[in-house]
Design a protein around this motif. Structure first.
Motif, PDB file in Angstrom:
ATOM      1  N   VAL B 467       0.876  -1.175   0.000  1.00  0.00           N
ATOM      2  CA  VAL B 467       0.000   0.000   0.000  1.00  0.00           C
ATOM      3  C   VAL B 467       0.910   1.220   0.000  1.00  0.00           C
ATOM      4  O   VAL B 467       1.814   1.331   0.833  1.00  0.00           O
ATOM      5  CB  VAL B 467      -0.929   0.019   1.233  1.00  0.00           C
ATOM      6  N   LEU B 468       0.700   2.102  -0.944  1.00  0.00           N
ATOM      7  CA  LEU B 468       1.553   3.282  -1.063  1.00  0.00           C
ATOM      8  C   LEU B 468       0.709   4.538  -0.951  1.00  0.00           C
ATOM      9  O   LEU B 468      -0.334   4.654  -1.603  1.00  0.00           O
ATOM     10  CB  LEU B 468       2.279   3.270  -2.415  1.00  0.00           C
ATOM     11  N   ALA B 469       1.163   5.472  -0.106  1.00  0.00           N
ATOM     12  CA  ALA B 469       0.471   6.753   0.016  1.00  0.00           C
ATOM     13  C   ALA B 469       1.029   7.713  -1.022  1.00  0.00           C
ATOM     14  O   ALA B 469       2.246   7.791  -1.211  1.00  0.00           O
ATOM     15  CB  ALA B 469       0.669   7.320   1.417  1.00  0.00           C
ATOM     16  N   VAL B 470       0.148   8.377  -1.736  1.00  0.00           N
ATOM     17  CA  VAL B 470       0.580   9.391  -2.712  1.00  0.00           C
ATOM     18  C   VAL B 470      -0.208  10.665  -2.449  1.00  0.00           C
ATOM     19  O   VAL B 470      -1.332  10.612  -1.931  1.00  0.00           O
ATOM     20  CB  VAL B 470       0.357   8.909  -4.171  1.00  0.00           C
ATOM     21  N   PRO B 471       0.381  11.835  -2.797  1.00  0.00           N
ATOM     22  CA  PRO B 471      -0.348  13.082  -2.553  1.00  0.00           C
ATOM     23  C   PRO B 471      -1.576  13.210  -3.456  1.00  0.00           C
ATOM     24  O   PRO B 471      -2.569  13.807  -3.058  1.00  0.00           O
ATOM     25  CB  PRO B 471       0.676  14.183  -2.850  1.00  0.00           C
ATOM     26  N   ALA B 472      -1.510  12.607  -4.651  1.00  0.00           N
ATOM     27  CA  ALA B 472      -2.659  12.686  -5.569  1.00  0.00           C
ATOM     28  C   ALA B 472      -2.552  11.558  -6.573  1.00  0.00           C
ATOM     29  O   ALA B 472      -1.458  11.071  -6.856  1.00  0.00           O
ATOM     30  CB  ALA B 472      -2.666  14.025  -6.301  1.00  0.00           C
ATOM     31  N   ILE B 473      -3.706  11.127  -7.105  1.00  0.00           N
ATOM     32  CA  ILE B 473      -3.709  10.109  -8.157  1.00  0.00           C
ATOM     33  C   ILE B 473      -3.598  10.825  -9.504  1.00  0.00           C
ATOM     34  O   ILE B 473      -4.418  11.697  -9.806  1.00  0.00           O
ATOM     35  CB  ILE B 473      -5.031   9.305  -8.116  1.00  0.00           C
ATOM     36  N   PRO B 474      -2.604  10.476 -10.314  1.00  0.00           N
ATOM     37  CA  PRO B 474      -2.520  11.108 -11.639  1.00  0.00           C
ATOM     38  C   PRO B 474      -3.700  10.691 -12.515  1.00  0.00           C
ATOM     39  O   PRO B 474      -4.197   9.576 -12.381  1.00  0.00           O
ATOM     40  CB  PRO B 474      -1.201  10.558 -12.205  1.00  0.00           C
ATOM     41  N   LEU B 475      -4.156  11.598 -13.346  1.00  0.00           N
ATOM     42  CA  LEU B 475      -5.320  11.308 -14.178  1.00  0.00           C
ATOM     43  C   LEU B 475      -4.957  11.315 -15.658  1.00  0.00           C
ATOM     44  O   LEU B 475      -4.034  11.998 -16.085  1.00  0.00           O
ATOM     45  CB  LEU B 475      -6.427  12.345 -13.931  1.00  0.00           C
ATOM     46  N   THR B 476      -5.704  10.540 -16.429  1.00  0.00           N
ATOM     47  CA  THR B 476      -5.531  10.556 -17.881  1.00  0.00           C
ATOM     48  C   THR B 476      -6.307  11.733 -18.458  1.00  0.00           C
ATOM     49  O   THR B 476      -7.040  12.425 -17.737  1.00  0.00           O
ATOM     50  CB  THR B 476      -6.090   9.267 -18.513  1.00  0.00           C
ATOM     51  N   GLY B 477      -6.180  11.899 -19.769  1.00  0.00           N
ATOM     52  CA  GLY B 477      -6.849  13.004 -20.454  1.00  0.00           C
ATOM     53  C   GLY B 477      -8.352  13.036 -20.214  1.00  0.00           C
ATOM     54  O   GLY B 477      -8.945  14.103 -20.051  1.00  0.00           O
ATOM     55  N   ASN B 478      -8.993  11.850 -20.156  1.00  0.00           N
ATOM     56  CA  ASN B 478     -10.436  11.892 -19.921  1.00  0.00           C
ATOM     57  C   ASN B 478     -10.811  11.682 -18.456  1.00  0.00           C
ATOM     58  O   ASN B 478     -11.923  11.259 -18.142  1.00  0.00           O
ATOM     59  CB  ASN B 478     -11.196  10.926 -20.845  1.00  0.00           C
TER      60      ASN B 478
END
Lengths: 84, 491
Positions: B467-478
């Motif tokens: 389980v990894l904590a990230v500041p934000a989930i990257p999003l695709t173009g849509n």
């Protein structure tokens, strides 16, 4: 049977318990499954302990109780190693 | 005389060889006549509690002799058994109860109170239930469920965040059992050691396969897997159904304890057993042959490779069952020639009826042929077929995957993670051969806390390795989570 296990036991356990933080004490009543030990992990732990102490834990000792808690496992390992 | 086809598997066995051992657990053994009597007592007890034709009976138990009596007693009434994994957590169990609306739930005594807290429906501990059942007289089986009546609801993970149930009719269960039996050829003198839970379809079908052959089934219940090899040896098991994780455990246990066993046949299902793992199993158990199989709950089983045929056809999962067919089709549903990869589409009497109360999902997988009206199962599994009809599996299209023999959906892991207080976003990456199941979370809780919380909500096989904590989930173009970017961030 004493609940004061030796350092070797502690080290083998720590290596096999993925959810025990390094800074957290190993408590005798701690449930091994709560510390991340799964079925495969139990078998690895068993084999690591047998290798570490150069013993073979008898089949009759491989019970639920033996793998339920830290103290329960030490009861089995302590008995086998002191008899060896 | 009953005409309920699944119960008749037992009735026939009890008629032909009443004294042969049927089932053994840690507490003892029943003959086929005793199992039939206990099943009829159970049917009388269920009927007395108002359970009748079409009603659901949920069983949330470790395997044991009483489980078989509950199974056969339920289907003898024309009622429907709903087996659920005793490891299923309240978070999912609540949804499964709401979905299946059982008339009665039988659970292990230790959890009766907790399960009772999830529902207003009647919940009984097995101890209480069995006290009552044992006091019943074995009732004559008079229900006349026909082949097209429902016998089982098998819950399985799907493309939704909640498990959904595959509806299995009597005829489909019997057809699948007979077809698998024709390939595996269990014998009357076999002892089948079933460590698989009976909530898992291949575990449950061991009951039917054993009855058809007149063999004895051993259901050890909840014993730690460090005792697995001991159980296999001491029970005198000759047939052991496996999933890959159990195979690996047996191999490791055999390394420290190489005494011989009586095993003549291992079968594997749940996920592919890679060639090195098959070789290790053969080396550890020199007297045993290995039969690799492939299937999905929606038709129970697709193919069985003859014992040890993997040596001649490495990578194959076998030929389709007798009287069934697998088409390999392209994206437009057109059949492809041998050697070309496409989706497996299954035809045959073992194709189940669809998903319980889920018409849209049913329509996606169980598609009616426009020309003939026949329902065909679009498996979502991809692979090819050779000229002799052997199947080669290459993967799944969507986000369902198998882990530790269990079918898992990334969506249900994400749903469980979002249920943890403070977790705002969650994206799970399925295992891909080099990376194990990985979960990315956004929120306050530490990853170790999230993992601990997930263990309370999900079976072990569904808990992410990392389980990894990230500041934000990257999003695709849509605007969808960018899974490729997340995967790349691991390297």
């Amino acid at each position: 049977m004493s609940t004061h296990w030796d350092d070797r036991f502690e080290q083998v356990l720590r290596r096999n318990l993925p959810d025990l933080p390094a800074g957290e004490a190993l408590r005798p009543e701690a449930n091994l499954m709560d510390l991340g030990l799964d079925s495969m992990g139990m078998i690895s732990l068993l084999m690591d302990l047998e290798t570490e102490y150069g013993v073979r834990i008898p089949e009759s000792e491989l019970t639920f109780e033996a793998f339920a808690s830290v103290a329960g496992l030490w009861v089995v390992v302590g008995a086998v190693t002191s008899a060896a | 005389m009953s005409t309920t086809p699944v119960y008749d598997l037992l009735a026939r066995a009890a008629g032909e060889h009443p004294d042969r051992p049927a089932v053994r657990d840690a507490a003892g053994r029943w003959s086929y006549a005793q199992l039939a009597a206990h099943s009829r007592r159970t049917a009388a007890w269920l009927a007395g509690r108002g359970v009748g034709y079409g009603d659901r009976v949920m069983v949330r138990l470790a395997s044991g002799r009483e489980y078989l009596a509950l199974l056969y007693g339920t289907v003898a009434l024309g009622a429907v058994l709903v087996p659920v994994n005793p490891a299923m957590k309240d978070f999912q169990l609540r949804g499964v109860i709401e979905d299946s609306k059982p008339s009665l739930i039988v659970t292990d005594p230790a959890h009766a109170e907790a399960v009772g807290g999830l529902t207003t429906r009647p919940v009984l501990g097995l101890d209480e239930a069995w006290n009552e059942i044992a006091a019943e007289e074995p009732a004559p089986v008079t229900a006349a469920a026909i082949s097209r009546d429902v016998a089982l609801l098998m819950y399985t993970s799907g493309t939704t965040s909640r498990p959904k149930a595959v509806v299995s009719e009597h005829a489909q269960v019997v057809a699948a059992t007979r077809a698998v039996a024709a390939r595996l050829r269990y014998r009357a003198d076999d002892v089948v050691y079933c460590r698989l839970p009976l909530s898992f379809d291949y575990g449950l079908y061991q009951v039917f396969l054993a009855a058809l052959a007149g063999a004895e089934l051993v259901v050890p219940g909840e014993v730690p897997d460090v005792m697995l090899l001991r159980g296999v040896r001491e029970s005198g098991a000759t047939v052991v159904p496996l999933v890959p994780s159990l195979s690996e455990m047996l191999v490791r246990l055999a390394a420290r304890d190489p005494e011989p066993t009586s095993v003549r046949l291992f079968t594997n299902t749940g996920a592919a057993l890679p060639p090195p793992a098959v070789a290790a199993l053969r080396a550890a158990f020199p007297g045993a042959r290995v039969s690799l199989m492939y299937g999905i709950t929606e038709c129970k089983r697709v193919s069985v490779l003859e014992p040890d045929e993997d040596l001649a056809r490495p990578g194959s999962v076998g030929r389709p069952l007798p009287d069934t067919q697998v088409l390999v089709v392209d994206d437009e549903g057109r059949p492809l020639p041998p050697g070309e990869t496409g989706e497996f589409v299954v035809r045959g009497p073992h194709v189940m009826s669809g998903y319980w109360r889920a018409p849209e999902q049913t329509a996606q997988r169980f598609r009616r042929c426009e020309r003939t009206g026949e329902v065909r199962l679009f498996t979502g599994d991809y692979g090819h077929q050779d000229a002799e009809g052997h199947l080669y599996f290459s993967g799944r299209r969507d986000d369902i995957f198998k882990r530790l023999g269990m079918r898992v959906s990334t969506l249900e892991i994400e749903a469980a993670a979002l249920d943890v207080p403070g977790v705002r976003e969650a994206v799970a990456l399925a295992p891909d051969g080099t990376r194990d199941l990985t979960l990315f979370v956004v929120g306050e809780p530490e990853p170790a806390v999230v993992r601990r919380e997930l263990r309370a909500r999900l079976e072990a096989a569904k808990v992410p390795a990392a389980v990894l904590a990230v500041p934000a989930i990257p999003l695709t173009g849509n605007g969808k989570p960018d899974r490729k970017a997340l995967a790349a961030s691991l390297n």
